[in-house]
Write an enzyme that holds these catalytic residues in place. Sequence first.
Site, mmCIF file in Angstrom:
data_model
loop_
_atom_site.group_PDB
_atom_site.id
_atom_site.type_symbol
_atom_site.label_atom_id
_atom_site.label_comp_id
_atom_site.label_asym_id
_atom_site.label_seq_id
_atom_site.Cartn_x
_atom_site.Cartn_y
_atom_site.Cartn_z
ATOM 1 N N LEU A 1 13.797 -36.663 48.354
ATOM 2 C CA LEU A 1 12.723 -37.153 49.205
ATOM 3 C C LEU A 1 13.191 -37.237 50.646
ATOM 4 O O LEU A 1 14.310 -37.680 50.915
ATOM 5 C CB LEU A 1 12.321 -38.554 48.717
ATOM 6 C CG LEU A 1 11.409 -39.415 49.564
ATOM 7 C CD1 LEU A 1 9.993 -38.850 49.542
ATOM 8 C CD2 LEU A 1 11.424 -40.853 49.047
ATOM 9 N N LEU B 1 8.742 -33.813 49.425
ATOM 10 C CA LEU B 1 9.469 -33.868 48.164
ATOM 11 C C LEU B 1 9.945 -32.475 47.773
ATOM 12 O O LEU B 1 9.230 -31.493 47.938
ATOM 13 C CB LEU B 1 8.556 -34.380 47.041
ATOM 14 C CG LEU B 1 8.173 -35.853 47.057
ATOM 15 C CD1 LEU B 1 7.113 -36.117 46.004
ATOM 16 C CD2 LEU B 1 9.383 -36.700 46.793
ATOM 17 N N CYS C 1 6.389 -27.134 54.779
ATOM 18 C CA CYS C 1 6.180 -27.020 53.336
ATOM 19 C C CYS C 1 5.355 -25.782 52.979
ATOM 20 O O CYS C 1 4.745 -25.720 51.899
ATOM 21 C CB CYS C 1 5.542 -28.277 52.768
ATOM 22 S SG CYS C 1 6.518 -29.767 53.096
#
Length: 219
Positions: free
Chosen positions: A161, A148, A178
């Site tokens: 997303l 996300l 991430c």
Amino acid sequence: MSAPPGPGAPITIRRLGRTDYETTWRAMQAFTDARDAATPDAIWLTEHAPIYTLGLAGRSAHLLRDNGIPALKVDRGGQITYHGPGQLVAYLLFDLRRDRQGVRVFVRAIEAAVIEWLDSYRVSAYGKTDAPGVYLRREGVEAKIAALGLRVRNGCTYHGLAVNVAMDLAPFADIDPCGFPGLAVTQLADVAPPGTACTVERAGDELAPILVAHLNPPR
């Protein structure tokens, strides 16, 4: 002047096919800048050619090695991630002021929608308050299946997303996904029951109405 859409109002779903990442990003910015109180919220479904994107706080150190895939600094939250064919990207263009939602509630609702969709494949998944996204465990190892990253401008969201459906996961090995060194990633094709037809198109058709139900339920 038309009245603003209320809670539970229809949401526009656009199926874009495969698109150029930067072109779509600029289109999201333009949509957000041009929208007004009467503009319906929208979900754009797409997939991209191979590209790494780094969020506003993204550090180039998390790109571990050059493998020829382009990298682009963008204006979403979060660190570095990878987009490529076989990954469903759902861009979420919502007016949080009109929907009376805070960003944290919105993020939890996105995660809940993905978790519900995965449960339809008998795949158990979960979110984490300290690391947005959707995760599951494979042979005792935590792996991320959906990432996300949002931008909020004037109370309205864009970006969204990315769900790994049936793709080449190898490019994730050249980054800290991430921003987390050693974070494993997985995809629906590797965890769904044998014989499951895993395509981006099917995933989008199934997930979009669940997102709608979670992100703008009737009140």
